[in-house]
Enzyme design. Structure first.
Site, PDB file in Angstrom:
ATOM      1  N   ASP A   1       0.852  -1.187   0.000  1.00  0.00           N
ATOM      2  CA  ASP A   1       0.000   0.000   0.000  1.00  0.00           C
ATOM      3  C   ASP A   1       0.889   1.239   0.000  1.00  0.00           C
ATOM      4  OD1 ASP A   1      -1.674   2.111   0.629  1.00  0.00           O
ATOM      5  OD2 ASP A   1      -2.681   1.068   2.278  1.00  0.00           O
ATOM      6  N   ILE A   2       0.737   2.079  -0.986  1.00  0.00           N
ATOM      7  CA  ILE A   2       1.632   3.237  -1.115  1.00  0.00           C
ATOM      8  C   ILE A   2       1.473   4.224   0.044  1.00  0.00           C
ATOM      9  CG2 ILE A   2       0.123   4.731  -2.526  1.00  0.00           C
ATOM     10  CD1 ILE A   2       2.704   5.300  -4.231  1.00  0.00           C
TER      11      ILE A   2
ATOM     12  N   GLY B   1      -9.411   4.342  -5.753  1.00  0.00           N
ATOM     13  CA  GLY B   1      -8.056   3.798  -5.926  1.00  0.00           C
ATOM     14  C   GLY B   1      -7.033   4.445  -5.005  1.00  0.00           C
ATOM     15  N   VAL B   2      -5.853   4.703  -5.550  1.00  0.00           N
ATOM     16  CA  VAL B   2      -4.758   5.320  -4.798  1.00  0.00           C
ATOM     17  C   VAL B   2      -5.199   6.680  -4.247  1.00  0.00           C
ATOM     18  CG1 VAL B   2      -2.453   6.329  -5.027  1.00  0.00           C
ATOM     19  CG2 VAL B   2      -2.976   4.181  -6.171  1.00  0.00           C
ATOM     20  N   ASP B   3      -5.875   7.437  -5.073  1.00  0.00           N
ATOM     21  CA  ASP B   3      -6.343   8.779  -4.719  1.00  0.00           C
ATOM     22  C   ASP B   3      -7.206   8.730  -3.452  1.00  0.00           C
ATOM     23  OD1 ASP B   3      -6.677  11.485  -5.074  1.00  0.00           O
ATOM     24  OD2 ASP B   3      -8.044  11.330  -6.793  1.00  0.00           O
TER      25      ASP B   3
ATOM     26  N   SER C   1      -2.349   5.049 -13.928  1.00  0.00           N
ATOM     27  CA  SER C   1      -3.329   4.728 -15.000  1.00  0.00           C
ATOM     28  C   SER C   1      -3.713   3.256 -15.091  1.00  0.00           C
ATOM     29  CB  SER C   1      -2.839   5.197 -16.389  1.00  0.00           C
ATOM     30  OG  SER C   1      -2.881   6.601 -16.491  1.00  0.00           O
TER      31      SER C   1
ATOM     32  N   GLY D   1      -5.352   1.299 -13.046  1.00  0.00           N
ATOM     33  CA  GLY D   1      -6.553   0.868 -12.321  1.00  0.00           C
ATOM     34  C   GLY D   1      -7.798   1.363 -13.035  1.00  0.00           C
ATOM     35  N   VAL D   2      -8.422   2.363 -12.444  1.00  0.00           N
ATOM     36  CA  VAL D   2      -9.645   2.962 -13.008  1.00  0.00           C
ATOM     37  C   VAL D   2      -9.418   3.383 -14.472  1.00  0.00           C
ATOM     38  CG1 VAL D   2     -11.225   4.935 -12.794  1.00  0.00           C
ATOM     39  CG2 VAL D   2     -10.446   3.742 -10.742  1.00  0.00           C
ATOM     40  N   TYR D   3      -8.219   3.816 -14.820  1.00  0.00           N
ATOM     41  CA  TYR D   3      -7.941   4.301 -16.177  1.00  0.00           C
ATOM     42  C   TYR D   3      -7.532   3.194 -17.157  1.00  0.00           C
ATOM     43  CZ  TYR D   3      -8.430   9.199 -14.643  1.00  0.00           C
ATOM     44  OH  TYR D   3      -8.909  10.400 -14.165  1.00  0.00           O
TER      45      TYR D   3
HETATM   46  N1  AR6 Z   1      -1.340   1.541  -2.968  1.00  0.00           N
HETATM   47  C1  AR6 Z   1      -0.695   1.199  -4.101  1.00  0.00           C
HETATM   48  N2  AR6 Z   1      -1.324   0.932  -5.256  1.00  0.00           N
HETATM   49  C2  AR6 Z   1      -2.677   0.993  -5.254  1.00  0.00           C
HETATM   50  C3  AR6 Z   1      -3.421   1.337  -4.106  1.00  0.00           C
HETATM   51  C4  AR6 Z   1      -2.701   1.624  -2.919  1.00  0.00           C
HETATM   52  N3  AR6 Z   1      -3.307   1.969  -1.776  1.00  0.00           N
HETATM   53  N4  AR6 Z   1      -4.748   1.328  -4.447  1.00  0.00           N
HETATM   54  C5  AR6 Z   1      -4.822   0.966  -5.739  1.00  0.00           C
HETATM   55  N5  AR6 Z   1      -3.574   0.757  -6.247  1.00  0.00           N
HETATM   56  P1  AR6 Z   1      -5.939   3.808  -9.670  1.00  0.00           P
HETATM   57  P2  AR6 Z   1      -5.622   5.289 -12.217  1.00  0.00           P
HETATM   58  C6  AR6 Z   1      -3.156   0.378  -7.607  1.00  0.00           C
HETATM   59  O1  AR6 Z   1      -7.299   3.394 -10.067  1.00  0.00           O
HETATM   60  O2  AR6 Z   1      -5.789   4.051 -13.002  1.00  0.00           O
HETATM   61  C7  AR6 Z   1      -9.176   7.564  -9.107  1.00  0.00           C
HETATM   62  O3  AR6 Z   1     -10.568   7.574  -8.941  1.00  0.00           O
HETATM   63  C8  AR6 Z   1      -4.207  -0.182  -8.530  1.00  0.00           C
HETATM   64  O4  AR6 Z   1      -4.320  -1.590  -8.336  1.00  0.00           O
HETATM   65  O5  AR6 Z   1      -5.714   4.261  -8.290  1.00  0.00           O
HETATM   66  O6  AR6 Z   1      -4.524   6.239 -12.568  1.00  0.00           O
HETATM   67  C9  AR6 Z   1      -8.637   8.954  -9.445  1.00  0.00           C
HETATM   68  O7  AR6 Z   1      -9.336   9.975  -8.763  1.00  0.00           O
HETATM   69  C10 AR6 Z   1      -3.626   0.171  -9.888  1.00  0.00           C
HETATM   70  O8  AR6 Z   1      -2.658  -0.818 -10.295  1.00  0.00           O
HETATM   71  O9  AR6 Z   1      -5.407   5.038 -10.627  1.00  0.00           O
HETATM   72  C11 AR6 Z   1      -8.828   9.013 -10.925  1.00  0.00           C
HETATM   73  O10 AR6 Z   1     -10.151   9.400 -11.242  1.00  0.00           O
HETATM   74  C12 AR6 Z   1      -2.877   1.458  -9.662  1.00  0.00           C
HETATM   75  O11 AR6 Z   1      -2.750   1.580  -8.247  1.00  0.00           O
HETATM   76  C13 AR6 Z   1      -8.578   7.606 -11.387  1.00  0.00           C
HETATM   77  O12 AR6 Z   1      -8.863   6.779 -10.242  1.00  0.00           O
HETATM   78  C14 AR6 Z   1      -3.578   2.698 -10.197  1.00  0.00           C
HETATM   79  O13 AR6 Z   1      -4.975   2.580 -10.003  1.00  0.00           O
HETATM   80  C15 AR6 Z   1      -7.137   7.359 -11.766  1.00  0.00           C
HETATM   81  O14 AR6 Z   1      -7.008   6.050 -12.269  1.00  0.00           O
END
Ligand code: AR6
Length: 204
Positions: free
Chosen positions: A39-40, A61-63, A151, A153-155
């Protein structure tokens, strides 16, 4: 609270290599690039990168995890940035820093990854997220930085190519940052990253 200098315990890191070649005019000292799993928001580094969206006002997600764990001070600064520098939102591929609030880091660097498209090549924008975030970190005086796999995850960016773009961008940079961690959220993504990173490994 606790020992802020300690490393995240469950995380074993793989050192991929040293990014800078140390050619004329450079310091001749490389950057250590590591792969870690976890977890970051638990990373003890100077700067944690957030995979944000243009609104800078949070998401999943991370955000979501960063704002939840870092607390309201981060959102407060994001709102201020929206009303000052980024009235129309933070453009894709750019990066901006705020406080890290209660995270065990000094800054959060928010960057906006591109949404994956099978028709348009947005890889330069994805690489720009890494290079501009790293430049922002260096300007702040950060010596260590942790990136999520932007990018992917959600993207919807395919994970293997997301790793390839991340490592391509980071290996091309010369920076005053000493340690760069690419934080993979789960074991499967870590395995993908280990595979992709093979082609980047070289003798220091
Ligand atoms: N620590 C590390 N990695 C993580 C964590 C965490 N706590 N949580 C998820 N990941 P994403 P995106 C991984 O969706 O694709 C948000 O709603 C996850 O498995 O966080 O850039 C923003 O507000 C994936 O491999 O980011 C934007 O609207 C990676 O982090 C949108 O999502 C990125 O997933 C951005 O989408």
């Amino acid at each position: 609270a606790g020992n802020r200098a300690s490393r995240t315990p469950a995380v074993a890191s793989t050192v991929i290599g040293w990014a800078t070649a140390g050619s004329a005019g450079q310091k001749g000292r490389g950057v250590r690039i590591e792969l870690v799993t976890g977890d970051i928001t638990a990373e003890h580094v100077d700067a944690v990168v957030n995979a944000a969206n243009s609104s800078l006002l949070g998401g999943g997600g991370v955000d979501g995890a960063i704002h939840r764990k870092g607390g309201p001070a981060i959102l407060e600064e994001c709102r201020a940035l929206r009303s000052s520098r980024y009235g129309r939102g933070l453009p894709v591929g750019q990066a901006v820093a705020t406080t890290a609030g209660r995270l065990p880091a000094r800054w959060v660097i928010h960057t906006v990854g591109p949404v994956f498209s099978p028709d348009v090549d947005r890889a330069p924008l994805l690489r720009s997220c890494y290079t501009t975030s790293l430049a922002v970190a260096a300007d702040l005086g950060a010596r260590s930085i942790a990136f999520p796999l932007i990018s992917s995850g959600v993207y919807r960016w395919p994970k293997d190519d997301a790793v390839l773009q991340a490592l391509t961008a980071l290996h091309a940079e010369t920076t005053s940052v000493d340690v760069i961690r690419l934080v993979l959220f789960d074991e499967q993504t870590r395995r993908i990253a280990e595979q992709v990173s093979e082609s980047f490994k070289h003798d220091p």
